[in-house]
Structure formats: structure tokens, C-alpha cells
Design a protein around this motif. Structure first.
Motif, mmCIF file in Angstrom:
data_model
loop_
_atom_site.group_PDB
_atom_site.id
_atom_site.type_symbol
_atom_site.label_atom_id
_atom_site.label_comp_id
_atom_site.label_asym_id
_atom_site.label_seq_id
_atom_site.Cartn_x
_atom_site.Cartn_y
_atom_site.Cartn_z
ATOM 1 N N ARG A 3 0.846 -1.190 0.000
ATOM 2 C CA ARG A 3 0.000 0.000 0.000
ATOM 3 C C ARG A 3 0.879 1.237 0.000
ATOM 4 O O ARG A 3 1.801 1.342 0.786
ATOM 5 C CB ARG A 3 -0.922 0.018 1.220
ATOM 6 N N ARG A 4 0.564 2.165 -0.850
ATOM 7 C CA ARG A 4 1.314 3.411 -0.916
ATOM 8 C C ARG A 4 0.761 4.389 0.107
ATOM 9 O O ARG A 4 -0.429 4.570 0.238
ATOM 10 C CB ARG A 4 1.197 4.021 -2.319
ATOM 11 N N VAL A 5 1.652 5.002 0.863
ATOM 12 C CA VAL A 5 1.274 5.981 1.870
ATOM 13 C C VAL A 5 1.926 7.300 1.509
ATOM 14 O O VAL A 5 3.113 7.354 1.234
ATOM 15 C CB VAL A 5 1.757 5.540 3.273
ATOM 16 N N ALA A 6 1.163 8.371 1.517
ATOM 17 C CA ALA A 6 1.688 9.677 1.131
ATOM 18 C C ALA A 6 1.876 10.549 2.353
ATOM 19 O O ALA A 6 0.933 10.858 3.050
ATOM 20 C CB ALA A 6 0.724 10.360 0.163
ATOM 21 N N LEU A 7 3.115 10.962 2.620
ATOM 22 C CA LEU A 7 3.374 11.943 3.662
ATOM 23 C C LEU A 7 2.994 13.319 3.136
ATOM 24 O O LEU A 7 2.989 13.567 1.943
ATOM 25 C CB LEU A 7 4.854 11.946 4.044
ATOM 26 N N LEU A 8 2.760 14.241 4.081
ATOM 27 C CA LEU A 8 2.281 15.552 3.679
ATOM 28 C C LEU A 8 3.383 16.569 3.494
ATOM 29 O O LEU A 8 3.122 17.671 3.049
ATOM 30 C CB LEU A 8 1.281 16.068 4.711
ATOM 31 N N SER A 9 4.628 16.292 3.896
ATOM 32 C CA SER A 9 5.753 17.145 3.587
ATOM 33 C C SER A 9 7.007 16.391 3.940
ATOM 34 O O SER A 9 6.936 15.195 4.139
ATOM 35 C CB SER A 9 5.611 18.490 4.284
ATOM 36 N N ALA A 10 8.197 17.007 3.961
ATOM 37 C CA ALA A 10 9.365 16.171 4.093
ATOM 38 C C ALA A 10 10.552 16.867 4.705
ATOM 39 O O ALA A 10 10.534 18.039 4.918
ATOM 40 C CB ALA A 10 9.743 15.639 2.722
ATOM 41 N N ALA A 11 11.616 16.073 4.959
ATOM 42 C CA ALA A 11 12.986 16.470 5.169
ATOM 43 C C ALA A 11 13.651 15.753 6.306
ATOM 44 O O ALA A 11 13.024 14.949 6.942
ATOM 45 C CB ALA A 11 13.088 17.950 5.359
ATOM 46 N N ALA A 12 14.990 16.097 6.575
ATOM 47 C CA ALA A 12 15.671 15.237 7.502
ATOM 48 C C ALA A 12 17.067 15.645 7.883
ATOM 49 O O ALA A 12 17.587 16.613 7.398
ATOM 50 C CB ALA A 12 15.726 13.850 6.910
ATOM 51 N N ILE A 13 17.667 14.786 8.741
ATOM 52 C CA ILE A 13 19.031 15.050 9.162
ATOM 53 C C ILE A 13 19.668 13.759 9.640
ATOM 54 O O ILE A 13 18.975 12.872 10.110
ATOM 55 C CB ILE A 13 19.045 16.118 10.287
ATOM 56 N N ALA A 14 20.974 13.642 9.532
ATOM 57 C CA ALA A 14 21.660 12.508 10.138
ATOM 58 C C ALA A 14 21.740 12.793 11.625
ATOM 59 O O ALA A 14 22.241 13.822 12.047
ATOM 60 C CB ALA A 14 23.068 12.381 9.549
ATOM 61 N N ASN A 294 -9.704 17.082 4.444
ATOM 62 C CA ASN A 294 -9.174 17.241 3.092
ATOM 63 C C ASN A 294 -7.964 18.163 3.024
ATOM 64 O O ASN A 294 -7.596 18.621 1.949
ATOM 65 C CB ASN A 294 -10.279 17.724 2.132
ATOM 66 N N MET A 295 -7.315 18.429 4.165
ATOM 67 C CA MET A 295 -6.078 19.210 4.119
ATOM 68 C C MET A 295 -5.034 18.468 3.291
ATOM 69 O O MET A 295 -5.042 17.236 3.211
ATOM 70 C CB MET A 295 -5.556 19.486 5.526
ATOM 71 N N THR A 296 -4.109 19.218 2.726
ATOM 72 C CA THR A 296 -3.125 18.676 1.792
ATOM 73 C C THR A 296 -1.706 18.941 2.282
ATOM 74 O O THR A 296 -1.492 19.308 3.444
ATOM 75 C CB THR A 296 -3.325 19.327 0.410
ATOM 76 N N GLY A 297 -0.729 18.747 1.398
ATOM 77 C CA GLY A 297 0.673 18.944 1.728
ATOM 78 C C GLY A 297 0.955 20.300 2.340
ATOM 79 O O GLY A 297 0.438 21.319 1.891
#
Length: 354
Positions: A3-14, A294-297
């Protein structure tokens, strides 16, 4: 079945190093079942790392976020997330701390429309995603989160100023601070963002924290994070805007209000949007809570409130906007706030804002 799951935004760090959880704040009740709790019996050390931890770095971040860059920030492409198996959040004794009002201060003029009796009745009904126009504490404590990803893209989430020992904690989603090993830069919180206006200033993160489960394998059940922000002009965050309460290990399937700044069509990130209704349990792939919305990214990390009072705009933060299934775009899901989410909050609240 995949199943594909869509996150609403992104990013990251080590990320490196674990933070010992802070001492608990004073507990107060949402319902009679909420008491102060111990935190023994589970691995509760969240993972934390430095943001802009020097004065010169913070000045650089503040100068970077021009009005043009903020208005141009876009949600990222929705990645595919497949890690949601295994055990869900550890549930323990219910615990909560009440929100705090802001201290009045002289500043630029800013006003919100008062709540009418008729409108209050309206906002207590189910909302699939409407603009919030009723003022109150939520218009000061909820805001947009801006950051730059490792590939140089400026993006945005949502977040909430919460009451805390250091008066400097913002709660958001785990994927708003870490995703796929890519590092965020220039992480800031803008409470009360309103079509480009920043009535309460721009607050730079000095420390970021998330759960061990999100840090290790981005398990969607633990998509929770906190940021500690530096003082601005000598004042702490919640001294300026106030702070919402927080609550953990609460009963499921309760009436909830969700807020955020969706930026993907048909929204543009300029206004505070809310959804409301009775939460349900995700029976598809996760241990999360669900809500018709119905909020989006761009709304990722925005608060879910239990016990929300529409006349004051205050409640208890009890989840955050996390993801949507591709096959169910009209439903939002957010993590259950169990012991692991509580550990993130408790650790963040005693980090000294620099």
C-alpha cells in the motif's frame, strides 16, 4: 499487499546522540482519568541534535527567510513510506499538562474576529477542511514551519507552540525534521502566519528531537518530533504567544480538532485551516488515529486537539497531521500519543533555549 502511503511534507538530518527525558511538567486533567504518570518500563530516550545553535547561525537563518522565500516554499513530492509494522506506541498512564496564556506585550497591531455564539455552534460540528476565522489562542500558537532540504528546496510544515518548562517547545511531525537521511537546514517556526504576515516573529530552532522509532526506520506509527526555539528579542516563545496543553495516553475515538497550513492545491499555505470530528482507528496499515479531513501537503505536523474549546481556541495537543493513503484522500491520519511521544515532549521541555 503493498500500500502506498503519502506523507504531507518532508525532510531530515543525520542524527546522533540520545537525550535523557526531562522531568515532568505539572499535570492537570482533561478528564477524571488523567493523572501524573511515571515513565519507567520502556525505552523512552528520544534522539536529538543541534539546529542553529549559535547566535551567528541564527542570524543567518533569520536573514535567509525573506517573505518571498516563505511564500514560495512548496510541499515536497509525496514519498512512499513502507515502515509501519511491528508494535505500535507504548500506552501507559494518562498524563497531561494545561496550556498557558501569553503575557501581553506592546507590538504591531494584530486583531482576530471574536467568536459569535452562532459560529461557535458551527465549528463544533464536523468540518472536512474549512478556514478558521474564529480567533482565540489557536491563531497565535499554531503556525508554519519552514526549512530547506538537503537538495536545496524550501519547504513547509505546520507546528504548535506548547506549554513547557523552558517556554520554547514546538511540536510537529517526525518527517518534518527527518526523512530518508536528508538533512534539514534553516528550520524556523512562524506562529500565527497569515498570508505572508508574521505578527509574532520568526523563531529559529536550536535543538530538534524525534522518537527512536522514527529516527531508526521512519516507522509511521511514531511520526512525532519537537523543536526547541531560541528566544526572540529577549522573550521566550510561549511568553509571547502562549502555549497549548499537551496530553498523552488518552482514550481513542474522541472528538478532535485538527489544524494546519495546507499548501498543495486547492490550498496555498496562506491561511489556517481546520478539520473536526470523531477520530477513528486506522484498520488498514498503522496504529494511528484517523479523521475526515481534506487538508493537503504543508499541513504535516499541525495539531490534533482533544478537549478543544472553540470559544477560547485552546485544547490539549493529542496527535499531529502525519499522512494520507492515496486511495483515501479525504482522510488524515496522525500518530497515537503514547509513551514515546511523551518522552519527546519531556526531553524537549528541559532543553535550554540558547
Amino acid at each position: 499487499m503493498h500500500r502506498r502511503v503519502a506523507l504531507l511534507s518532508a525532510a531530515a538530518i543525520a542524527v546522533a546522540g540520545a537525550l535523557v527525558p526531562a522531568a515532568s511538567a505539572q499535570a492537570s486533567s482533561i478528564t477524571g482519568s488523567i493523572t501524573s504518570s511515571t515513565t519507567s518500563g520502556f525505552d523512552r530516550n528520544p534522539v536529538g541534535w543541534a539546529g542553529a545553535d549559535s547566535a551567528s547561525q541564527r542570524r543567518t537563518v533569520l536573514s535567509y527567510w525573506t517573505p518571498q522565500r516563505m511564500l514560495a516554499a512548496q510541499p515536497l513530492d509525496t514519498p512512499e513510506i513502507g515502515r509501519s509494522g511491528g508494535s505500535g506506541p507504548t500506552q501507559g498512564t494518562p498524563w497531561a499538562t494545561r496550556g498557558a496564556s501569553s503575557t501581553p506585550t506592546q507590538g504591531r497591531s494584530y486583531a482576530v474576529r471574536p467568536v459569535s455564539a452562532q459560529r461557535t455552534a458551527e465549528v463544533l460540528q464536523n468540518s472536512p477542511g474549512l478556514r478558521w476565522t474564529d480567533g482565540g489562542a489557536v491563531t497565535r500558537t499554531v503556525g508554519r514551519v519552514f526549512f530547506t532540504t538537503a537538495d536545496g528546496r524550501n519547504s513547509a510544515c505546520s507546528g504548535t507552540a506548547v506549554t513547557s518548562a523552558n517556554e520554547s517547545v514546538v511540536m510537529t511531525a517526525g518527517h518534518c525534521v527527518k526523512l530518508n537521511g536528508a538533512a534539514h537546514r534553516n528550520w524556523v517556526f512562524v506562529p500565527g502566519f497569515d498570508n505572508g504576515r508574521r505578527p509574532f516573529g520568526t523563531w529559529v530552532a536550536t535543538t530538534l528531537l524525534t522518537t527512536q522509532q522514527w529516527n531508526a526506520n521512519e516507522n509511521i506509527n511514531f511520526d512525532v518530533a519537537a523543536a526547541v526555539v531560541a528566544p526572540l528579542q529577549g522573550r521566550s516563545l510561549t511568553d509571547v504567544v502562549g502555549g497549548q496543553g499537551v496530553a498523552f495516553n488518552q482514550p481513542r475515538r474522541r472528538q478532535m480538532f485538527s489544524f494546519g497550513y495546507p499548501a498543495a492545491a486547492p490550498f496555498d499555505g496562506s491561511r489556517l485551516i481546520y478539520c473536526s470530528g470523531r477520530a477513528f482507528d486506522d484498520t488498514v496499515q498503522t496504529r494511528d488515529l484517523g479523521l475526515r479531513c481534506n487538508m493537503t501537503g504543508g499541513s504535516s505536523g499541525g495539531p490534533w486537539f482533544a478537549g478543544f474549546n472553540a470559544s477560547t481556541g485552546q485544547g490539549w495537543l493529542n496527535s499531529v497531521n502525519s499522512f494520507k493513503y492515496d486511495f483515501a484522500p479525504n482522510f488524515m491520519f496522525g500518530p497515537f500519543f503514547g509513551n514515546e511521544a511523551m518522552a519527546v515532549y519531556r526531553a524537549a521541555q528541559n532543553v535550554g533555549a540558547q
